[in-house]
Write an enzyme that holds these catalytic residues in place. Structure first.
Site, mmCIF file in Angstrom:
data_model
loop_
_atom_site.group_PDB
_atom_site.id
_atom_site.type_symbol
_atom_site.label_atom_id
_atom_site.label_comp_id
_atom_site.label_asym_id
_atom_site.label_seq_id
_atom_site.Cartn_x
_atom_site.Cartn_y
_atom_site.Cartn_z
ATOM 1 N N LYS A 1 -70.786 63.022 12.055
ATOM 2 C CA LYS A 1 -70.161 61.698 12.190
ATOM 3 C C LYS A 1 -68.767 61.703 11.543
ATOM 4 O O LYS A 1 -67.806 61.228 12.133
ATOM 5 C CB LYS A 1 -71.053 60.626 11.542
ATOM 6 C CG LYS A 1 -72.400 60.499 12.243
ATOM 7 C CD LYS A 1 -73.223 59.367 11.699
ATOM 8 C CE LYS A 1 -73.802 59.654 10.330
ATOM 9 N NZ LYS A 1 -74.738 60.799 10.317
ATOM 10 N N PRO B 1 -78.608 60.719 12.292
ATOM 11 C CA PRO B 1 -79.134 61.366 11.084
ATOM 12 C C PRO B 1 -78.025 62.060 10.289
ATOM 13 O O PRO B 1 -76.953 62.321 10.848
ATOM 14 C CB PRO B 1 -80.126 62.392 11.623
ATOM 15 C CG PRO B 1 -80.270 62.121 13.070
ATOM 16 C CD PRO B 1 -79.099 61.339 13.515
ATOM 17 N N PRO B 2 -78.272 62.364 9.032
ATOM 18 C CA PRO B 2 -77.241 63.032 8.220
ATOM 19 C C PRO B 2 -76.883 64.401 8.798
ATOM 20 O O PRO B 2 -77.737 65.060 9.385
ATOM 21 C CB PRO B 2 -77.918 63.207 6.851
ATOM 22 C CG PRO B 2 -79.122 62.348 6.869
ATOM 23 C CD PRO B 2 -79.509 62.135 8.284
ATOM 24 N N GLY B 3 -75.646 64.765 8.632
ATOM 25 C CA GLY B 3 -75.210 66.113 9.012
ATOM 26 C C GLY B 3 -75.035 66.357 10.493
ATOM 27 O O GLY B 3 -75.000 67.487 10.949
ATOM 28 N N GLU C 1 -103.177 82.399 9.115
ATOM 29 C CA GLU C 1 -102.018 82.371 10.031
ATOM 30 C C GLU C 1 -102.421 82.766 11.442
ATOM 31 O O GLU C 1 -101.960 82.156 12.407
ATOM 32 C CB GLU C 1 -100.887 83.280 9.514
ATOM 33 C CG GLU C 1 -100.259 82.830 8.206
ATOM 34 C CD GLU C 1 -99.802 81.372 8.217
ATOM 35 O OE1 GLU C 1 -99.420 80.869 9.281
ATOM 36 O OE2 GLU C 1 -99.871 80.735 7.144
ATOM 37 N N HIS D 1 -103.924 79.837 13.248
ATOM 38 C CA HIS D 1 -102.946 78.936 13.880
ATOM 39 C C HIS D 1 -102.466 79.517 15.196
ATOM 40 O O HIS D 1 -102.481 78.851 16.229
ATOM 41 C CB HIS D 1 -101.694 78.785 12.990
ATOM 42 C CG HIS D 1 -101.895 77.930 11.776
ATOM 43 N ND1 HIS D 1 -102.402 76.669 11.849
ATOM 44 C CD2 HIS D 1 -101.625 78.160 10.460
ATOM 45 C CE1 HIS D 1 -102.443 76.150 10.616
ATOM 46 N NE2 HIS D 1 -101.980 77.046 9.763
ATOM 47 N N ASP E 1 -100.908 71.688 6.432
ATOM 48 C CA ASP E 1 -101.439 71.488 7.794
ATOM 49 C C ASP E 1 -102.150 70.144 7.881
ATOM 50 O O ASP E 1 -102.028 69.425 8.868
ATOM 51 C CB ASP E 1 -102.459 72.579 8.152
ATOM 52 C CG ASP E 1 -101.886 73.972 7.965
ATOM 53 O OD1 ASP E 1 -100.659 74.100 8.084
ATOM 54 O OD2 ASP E 1 -102.667 74.902 7.694
HETATM 55 P P1 ADP Z 1 -72.297 63.441 8.818
HETATM 56 O O1 ADP Z 1 -71.047 62.701 8.545
HETATM 57 O O2 ADP Z 1 -72.935 63.064 10.127
HETATM 58 O O3 ADP Z 1 -73.294 63.462 7.710
HETATM 59 P P2 ADP Z 1 -70.526 65.670 8.794
HETATM 60 O O4 ADP Z 1 -69.537 65.267 9.821
HETATM 61 O O5 ADP Z 1 -70.132 65.495 7.383
HETATM 62 O O6 ADP Z 1 -71.916 64.957 9.041
HETATM 63 O O7 ADP Z 1 -70.935 67.178 9.065
HETATM 64 C C1 ADP Z 1 -71.161 68.085 8.038
HETATM 65 C C2 ADP Z 1 -70.819 69.470 8.472
HETATM 66 O O8 ADP Z 1 -71.731 69.909 9.475
HETATM 67 C C3 ADP Z 1 -69.465 69.580 9.104
HETATM 68 O O9 ADP Z 1 -68.501 69.859 8.156
HETATM 69 C C4 ADP Z 1 -69.628 70.729 10.079
HETATM 70 O O10 ADP Z 1 -69.416 71.960 9.431
HETATM 71 C C5 ADP Z 1 -71.080 70.674 10.459
HETATM 72 N N1 ADP Z 1 -71.309 70.012 11.761
HETATM 73 C C6 ADP Z 1 -72.078 68.924 11.979
HETATM 74 N N2 ADP Z 1 -72.091 68.600 13.282
HETATM 75 C C7 ADP Z 1 -71.305 69.485 13.917
HETATM 76 C C8 ADP Z 1 -70.916 69.668 15.286
HETATM 77 N N3 ADP Z 1 -71.344 68.864 16.250
HETATM 78 N N4 ADP Z 1 -70.102 70.698 15.570
HETATM 79 C C9 ADP Z 1 -69.655 71.516 14.613
HETATM 80 N N5 ADP Z 1 -69.985 71.398 13.305
HETATM 81 C C10 ADP Z 1 -70.805 70.409 12.948
#
Ligand code: ADP
Length: 610
Positions: free
Chosen positions: A212, A207-209, A430, A433, A506
């Site tokens: 990678k 997934p994004p973020g 709330e 829930h 919900d």
């Molecule tokens: P992707 O390429 O998977 O979309 P990125 O490598 O660009 O994600 O990550 C974005 C930011 O999220 C990084 O600059 C870092 O700050 C943070 N991050 C994501 N995963 C980690 C991790 N495992 N450890 C530390 N920081 C992370």
């Protein structure tokens, strides 16, 4: 890492210089050639000037007589006539015989200097530059002017500040797979002696973020080799053939710098499945680019030291040709972090801020279930900003908790004014829930309940936090979750006998779960273990597409309704049976607006209100 930009001068730069030269030539050199404008006069005027002794220098030629007045301010020209006494008269008039202007340049010569030469320079330079460009782009067709066929990959060279594996928290499995690459780049002989060949391409999927890009940089950082980074979307150009040309350029550069790492982010932008039909048009450029990438990958030998890492969050959309042996044949999953991973990521990023000593990262990590590394990094930044705003010199637990809520539910809406009746309805909703969750087994404990409106539109929310990571859910647990979602609406019914719009989210969540139970998890007796839906995109929201007949679809819809209805009734029954607790807790929440899980449990288990 330090980014190194190749000194790139677009062709237009050289064309401008040539244009400038031509302009200067025309403005300075040409007037110099036709220096000193001649005033043409008739022979009579010339005679008169001789009579008046207003003659300075005279230059007599076969076809013209050039002369000046006595002050030598103006140069005149006239045509010669049969006049044998002219020389004598000029002499008497006090004229001096000398050259006034040089032999005028021949018209051919002028033409050459002012027009032909600049054109030759212009064309020659153009030819030279485009040849160079072609060479750089690999000599293929389609290389064009203005640097369009050149790869715009950012090149980083290793510096002491390079990203290391230790900067990437969690993701141990991914790091382990990639460590082999680092080891190979350090000691290629170790592998080549044993006859091992490194994979040319490695696909990082997740997934994004999730880090990678970071991992790819860390491989380069650990191996101490240059790192080329380009995004798949950067290959897609305006003209057909440009993307392919960029791919060639990238590989040429990479081979020059080997050993090195080439990182292609969002490879799905060019690596999407090619259309099977011959419908050409919009996709031509992308297909050519992909073909070029495949050709390049096949073209270079194994063990050349160029390792290509690519990232995608849509692996299912990739063309199968990309994942064939010899191309991206190794796949490294980079998943969302688990509890331990989240805690580690929080700690890594917390080094950049000043956290209070008593901050409990474990609790924060538990609260942030499902967050990606990037979101966690943002939560830390957000918390630091919050601390700054409140004038605190350190970041406290409350700042971190609030920043998680901001990510989940948006900012607090300070100026939202709820009417008394609305506030009461939200309190009941709330507590509904929370109470349904607490009265069932296997529900995640309630962490916090609040009725402070948020910018996301939520008028309040109940935060449940699991004690650990959950990888499997039982049928009963999912049913309980559905019941908890319906608990808000059920509380309104029980308390007021009327319902509000507050339950829309919900309803959505409950329906999603119920549908998944039937169509994907095989949790209904009628359909047994038959998949009615297939997940399209597991990393981006997990949209499912139907894979059944319209008739079955109708039946699924019915089952979903039955399932949700049953849980809704169960929730209502639970609340009716515990009406006193519902009222007591709702009143308490109404007064305090935010209550903790402990306060909630204290009242529920019969303790006194604090
Ligand atoms: P992707 O390429 O998977 O979309 P990125 O490598 O660009 O994600 O990550 C974005 C930011 O999220 C990084 O600059 C870092 O700050 C943070 N991050 C994501 N995963 C980690 C991790 N495992 N450890 C530390 N920081 C992370």
């Amino acid at each position: 890492m330090k980014e190194v930009k190749a000194p790139k001068r677009p062709l237009i730069y050289y064309y401008c210089i040539v244009l400038l030269i031509i302009l200067l030539f025309n403005m300075i050199v040409t007037p110099m050639l036709s220096q000193r404008q001649l005033t043409e006069v008739d022979y009579g005027t010339f005679m008169e000037m001789i009579e008046e002794r207003d003659i300075g220098i005279v230059q007599v030629e076969d076809t013209q007589i050039i002369f000046t007045d006595q002050d030598e301010t103006t140069v005149y020209k006239t045509s010669p006539m049969e006049d044998p006494t002219l020389t004598q008269r000029l002499y008497e008039a006090g004229a001096t015989f000398d050259r006034i202007i040089e032999e005028p340049a021949s018209p051919l010569w002028t033409l050459f200097l002012t027009i032909v030469l600049p054109i030759l320079i212009f064309v020659g330079l153009g030819q030279y530059m485009s040849k160079k460009l072609m060479e750089q782009a690999g000599g293929g067709k389609g290389s064009m002017a203005f640097g369009m066929g050149k790869s715009s990959a950012k090149v980083y060279v290793q510096s002491t500040k390079g990203i290391r594996f230790s900067d990437v928290a969690g993701e141990d499995e991914a790091k382990e797979s990639l460590w082999e690459i680092v080891d190979y780049l350090h000691n290629p002989e170790k592998y080549t002696q044993a006859g091992a060949a490194m994979p040319k391409g490695i696909l990082l999927v997740g997934p994004p973020g999730t880090g990678k890009t970071m991992l790819a940089k860390a491989v380069a950082g650990e191996a101490n080799v240059p790192f080329f980074s380009i995004s798949g979307s950067e290959f897609v150009e305006m003209f057909v053939g440009m993307g392919a040309s960029k791919v060639r350029d990238l590989f040429r550069q990479a081979k020059e710098k080997a050993p090195c790492i080439v990182f292609i982010d969002e490879i799905d932008a060019i690596g999407q499945k090619r259309s099977s039909g011959s419908v050409s048009g919009g996709n031509d450029e992308r297909e050519q680019t992909l073909n070029q990438l495949l050709t390049e990958m096949d073209g270079f030998e194994e063990n050349t030291g160029v390792i290509i890492l690519a990232a995608t969050n849509r692996p299912e959309a990739l063309d199968p040709a990309l994942t064939r042996p010899g191309r991206f044949d190794r796949r490294v999953p980079v998943e969302l972090p688990d509890l331990a991973g989240r805690e580690a990521i929080l700690k890594v990023h917390a080094k950049k801020i000043k956290a209070a000593d008593d901050v409990d990262f474990h609790t924060i990590a538990r609260m942030a279930a499902g967050a990606s590394g990037e979101e966690l990094a943002n939560m830390i930044k957000e918390a630091a900003l919050r601390a700054g705003r409140s004038g605190s010199t350190v970041v406290n637990q409350s700042d971190l908790e609030e920043s998680i809520e901001v990510v989940i539910a948006g900012y607090q809406k300070k100026n939202a004014v709820l009417s008394d009746q609305e506030k009461k309805a939200v309190s009941y909703h709330e507590i509904g829930h929370a109470l349904v969750a607490a009265l069932q087994d296997h529900s995640a404990p309630v962490q916090k309940i609040t009725i402070i409106p948020r910018t996301s539109g939520a008028l309040g929310y109940t935060m449940q936090v699991d004690t650990g990571d959950k990888y499997l859910l039982t049928k009963e647990e999912i049913e309980n979750k559905i019941a908890t979602y319906t608990g808000g609406r059920a509380a309104e019914e029980v308390a007021f006998g009327q319902i509000t719009t507050g339950a829309s989210n919900d309803i959505e969540q409950a329906t999603k779960l119920a549908r998944a139970m039937i169509a994907r998890y095989g949790m209904s007796e009628d359909f047994d273990m038959v998949a009615m839906e297939t997940v399209q995109n597991q990393y981006l929201g997990g949209d499912a597409s139907l894979a059944c007949s319209p008739q079955t679809q109708k039946e699924i819809d019915q089952k979903v309704v039955e399932l949700v209805k049953a849980q809704h009734q169960k929730a209502r029954k639970l609340l009716e049976d515990n009406r006193d607790k519902l009222d007591e807790l709702a009143r308490f929440l109404y007064e305090k607006e935010t209550i903790t899980g402990e306060e909630f449990m204290h009242i529920l288990t019969g303790g006194e209100q604090k």
